[in-house]
Motif scaffolding. Structure first.
Motif, PDB file in Angstrom:
ATOM      1  N   ARG A 153       0.827  -1.216   0.000  1.00 33.17           N
ATOM      2  CA  ARG A 153       0.000   0.000   0.000  1.00 33.17           C
ATOM      3  C   ARG A 153       0.856   1.259   0.000  1.00 33.17           C
ATOM      4  NH1 ARG A 153      -5.877  -0.465   2.154  1.00 33.17           N
ATOM      5  NH2 ARG A 153      -6.306  -2.503   1.281  1.00 33.17           N
ATOM      6  N   LEU A 154       1.928   1.231   0.765  1.00 34.12           N
ATOM      7  CA  LEU A 154       2.825   2.389   0.828  1.00 34.12           C
ATOM      8  C   LEU A 154       3.564   2.575  -0.498  1.00 34.12           C
ATOM      9  CD1 LEU A 154       4.100   1.857   4.470  1.00 34.12           C
ATOM     10  CD2 LEU A 154       2.591   3.684   3.661  1.00 34.12           C
ATOM     11  N   GLU A 155       3.851   1.470  -1.167  1.00 36.45           N
ATOM     12  CA  GLU A 155       4.439   1.539  -2.520  1.00 36.45           C
ATOM     13  C   GLU A 155       3.465   2.187  -3.491  1.00 36.45           C
ATOM     14  OE1 GLU A 155       7.420  -1.797  -4.107  1.00 36.45           O
ATOM     15  OE2 GLU A 155       5.592  -2.636  -3.257  1.00 36.45           O
ATOM     16  N   ALA A 156       2.212   1.783  -3.423  1.00 32.51           N
ATOM     17  CA  ALA A 156       1.193   2.329  -4.317  1.00 32.51           C
ATOM     18  C   ALA A 156       1.034   3.835  -4.121  1.00 32.51           C
ATOM     19  CB  ALA A 156      -0.147   1.624  -4.094  1.00 32.51           C
ATOM     20  N   ALA A 157       1.254   4.299  -2.888  1.00 31.64           N
ATOM     21  CA  ALA A 157       1.180   5.731  -2.595  1.00 31.64           C
ATOM     22  C   ALA A 157       2.452   6.465  -3.011  1.00 31.64           C
ATOM     23  CB  ALA A 157       0.929   5.946  -1.101  1.00 31.64           C
ATOM     24  N   GLY A 158       3.508   5.702  -3.348  1.00 31.80           N
ATOM     25  CA  GLY A 158       4.774   6.311  -3.738  1.00 31.80           C
ATOM     26  C   GLY A 158       5.661   6.679  -2.561  1.00 31.80           C
ATOM     27  N   TRP A 159       5.341   6.169  -1.372  1.00 36.19           N
ATOM     28  CA  TRP A 159       6.088   6.532  -0.170  1.00 36.19           C
ATOM     29  C   TRP A 159       7.256   5.591   0.105  1.00 36.19           C
ATOM     30  CZ3 TRP A 159       1.237   7.287   3.421  1.00 36.19           C
ATOM     31  CH2 TRP A 159       0.485   8.365   2.941  1.00 36.19           C
ATOM     32  N   ILE A 160       7.176   4.372  -0.432  1.00 37.68           N
ATOM     33  CA  ILE A 160       8.220   3.357  -0.251  1.00 37.68           C
ATOM     34  C   ILE A 160       8.433   2.672  -1.590  1.00 37.68           C
ATOM     35  CG2 ILE A 160       8.701   1.079   0.783  1.00 37.68           C
ATOM     36  CD1 ILE A 160       7.328   1.933   3.273  1.00 37.68           C
ATOM     37  N   ARG A 161       9.654   2.208  -1.806  1.00 33.17           N
ATOM     38  CA  ARG A 161       9.891   1.313  -2.939  1.00 33.17           C
ATOM     39  C   ARG A 161      10.649   0.108  -2.406  1.00 33.17           C
ATOM     40  NH1 ARG A 161      13.905   5.142  -3.842  1.00 33.17           N
ATOM     41  NH2 ARG A 161      15.979   4.221  -3.866  1.00 33.17           N
ATOM     42  N   ARG A 162      10.488  -1.004  -3.093  1.00 35.12           N
ATOM     43  CA  ARG A 162      11.210  -2.221  -2.717  1.00 35.12           C
ATOM     44  C   ARG A 162      12.350  -2.435  -3.696  1.00 35.12           C
ATOM     45  NH1 ARG A 162       6.718  -6.554  -0.555  1.00 35.12           N
ATOM     46  NH2 ARG A 162       5.039  -5.134  -1.025  1.00 35.12           N
ATOM     47  N   GLU A 163      13.446  -2.924  -3.162  1.00 32.95           N
ATOM     48  CA  GLU A 163      14.596  -3.284  -3.989  1.00 32.95           C
ATOM     49  C   GLU A 163      15.011  -4.702  -3.611  1.00 32.95           C
ATOM     50  OE1 GLU A 163      17.651  -0.439  -3.147  1.00 32.95           O
ATOM     51  OE2 GLU A 163      16.601   1.189  -4.186  1.00 32.95           O
ATOM     52  N   GLU A 164      15.606  -5.385  -4.578  1.00 39.49           N
ATOM     53  CA  GLU A 164      16.140  -6.710  -4.285  1.00 39.49           C
ATOM     54  C   GLU A 164      17.367  -6.549  -3.391  1.00 39.49           C
ATOM     55  OE1 GLU A 164      14.555  -9.511  -5.155  1.00 39.49           O
ATOM     56  OE2 GLU A 164      13.060  -8.139  -5.996  1.00 39.49           O
ATOM     57  N   CYS A 165      17.557  -7.490  -2.500  1.00 38.04           N
ATOM     58  CA  CYS A 165      18.722  -7.477  -1.620  1.00 38.04           C
ATOM     59  C   CYS A 165      19.928  -7.981  -2.404  1.00 38.04           C
ATOM     60  CB  CYS A 165      18.465  -8.355  -0.398  1.00 38.04           C
ATOM     61  SG  CYS A 165      19.849  -8.381   0.744  1.00 38.04           S
ATOM     62  N   PRO A 166      21.006  -7.202  -2.459  1.00 38.58           N
ATOM     63  CA  PRO A 166      22.160  -7.625  -3.261  1.00 38.58           C
ATOM     64  C   PRO A 166      22.897  -8.837  -2.693  1.00 38.58           C
ATOM     65  CG  PRO A 166      22.649  -5.597  -2.075  1.00 38.58           C
ATOM     66  CD  PRO A 166      21.206  -5.896  -1.847  1.00 38.58           C
ATOM     67  N   THR A 167      22.736  -9.111  -1.398  1.00 38.80           N
ATOM     68  CA  THR A 167      23.472 -10.222  -0.782  1.00 38.80           C
ATOM     69  C   THR A 167      22.613 -11.467  -0.584  1.00 38.80           C
ATOM     70  OG1 THR A 167      22.955  -9.392   1.431  1.00 38.80           O
ATOM     71  CG2 THR A 167      25.036  -8.663   0.431  1.00 38.80           C
ATOM     72  N   ASP A 168      21.301 -11.341  -0.809  1.00 35.33           N
ATOM     73  CA  ASP A 168      20.393 -12.475  -0.596  1.00 35.33           C
ATOM     74  C   ASP A 168      19.263 -12.375  -1.611  1.00 35.33           C
ATOM     75  OD1 ASP A 168      18.600 -14.384   0.260  1.00 35.33           O
ATOM     76  OD2 ASP A 168      18.289 -13.515   2.244  1.00 35.33           O
ATOM     77  N   ARG A 169      19.252 -13.277  -2.580  1.00 37.47           N
ATOM     78  CA  ARG A 169      18.261 -13.206  -3.671  1.00 37.47           C
ATOM     79  C   ARG A 169      16.826 -13.265  -3.164  1.00 37.47           C
ATOM     80  NH1 ARG A 169      18.937 -15.321  -8.941  1.00 37.47           N
ATOM     81  NH2 ARG A 169      20.937 -14.666  -9.733  1.00 37.47           N
ATOM     82  N   ARG A 170      16.611 -13.920  -2.018  1.00 33.71           N
ATOM     83  CA  ARG A 170      15.250 -14.035  -1.495  1.00 33.71           C
ATOM     84  C   ARG A 170      14.812 -12.794  -0.727  1.00 33.71           C
ATOM     85  NH1 ARG A 170      15.443 -18.799   2.219  1.00 33.71           N
ATOM     86  NH2 ARG A 170      17.478 -17.927   2.549  1.00 33.71           N
ATOM     87  N   GLY A 171      15.781 -12.017  -0.263  1.00 31.89           N
ATOM     88  CA  GLY A 171      15.467 -10.860   0.569  1.00 31.89           C
ATOM     89  C   GLY A 171      15.101  -9.625  -0.240  1.00 31.89           C
TER      90      GLY A 171
END
Length: 156
Positions: free
Chosen positions: A81-99
């Motif tokens: 929901r916070l992503e949809a509002a533009g307040w947060i974005r998710r990024e892949e974790c560079p050290t853990d593909r699942r994170g």
């Protein structure tokens, strides 16, 4: 062998009920005010605060869930929901593909900065203004003791 129930005595019962009533009323008031004034529930505000205080305004999703006392699935829903509002974005974790890493955007930071003065005023009005300095100290010490006991942090 049957375990004996340690029932609350009248003073403990009164204290428990007062604690429940006060805790719920405080959180309900703060949540209602944040919804009205900033368009977000307290849980979302807490996520934004935790990210704003993190290095580079970013935390692994698992760390953010732990910091906010939220389940991973509940946090994931909130972050969506916070992503949809533009307040947060998710990024892949560079050290853990699942994170994944949650990152507070500039828009999210500005939203938090706009909401914070009203929220802090609500905390002051609903909590601190009702207490003497000695009661504030007692509340802090009691809360730290309970937090240490319940989380096992052993800070003392």
């Amino acid at each position: 062998m049957a375990v004996m129930t340690r029932w609350l005595d009248p003073d403990e019962q009164r204290t428990w009920r007062a604690f429940l009533t006060a805790s719920r009323a405080l959180m309900d008031s703060l949540d209602r005010e944040l919804q009205r004034d900033a368009g977000m529930p307290h849980a979302y505000y807490e996520i934004l605060v935790r990210l704003s205080e993190a290095p580079d305004r970013r935390l692994r999703m698992s760390e953010l869930a732990d910091a906010t006392g939220s389940s991973r699935s509940r946090l994931s829903h909130a972050v969506s929901r916070l992503e949809a509002a533009g307040w947060i974005r998710r990024e892949e974790c560079p050290t853990d593909r699942r994170g994944q890493i949650a990152v507070l955007t500039d828009t999210g930071f500005a939203t938090l900065a706009a909401a914070a003065p009203g929220h802090v005023e609500g905390v002051r009005r609903h909590l601190f203004d009702a207490l003497s300095p000695a009661q504030v100290d007692q509340l802090r010490r009691i809360s730290e003791t309970l937090a240490d006991h319940l989380t096992g942090s052993g800070r003392n």
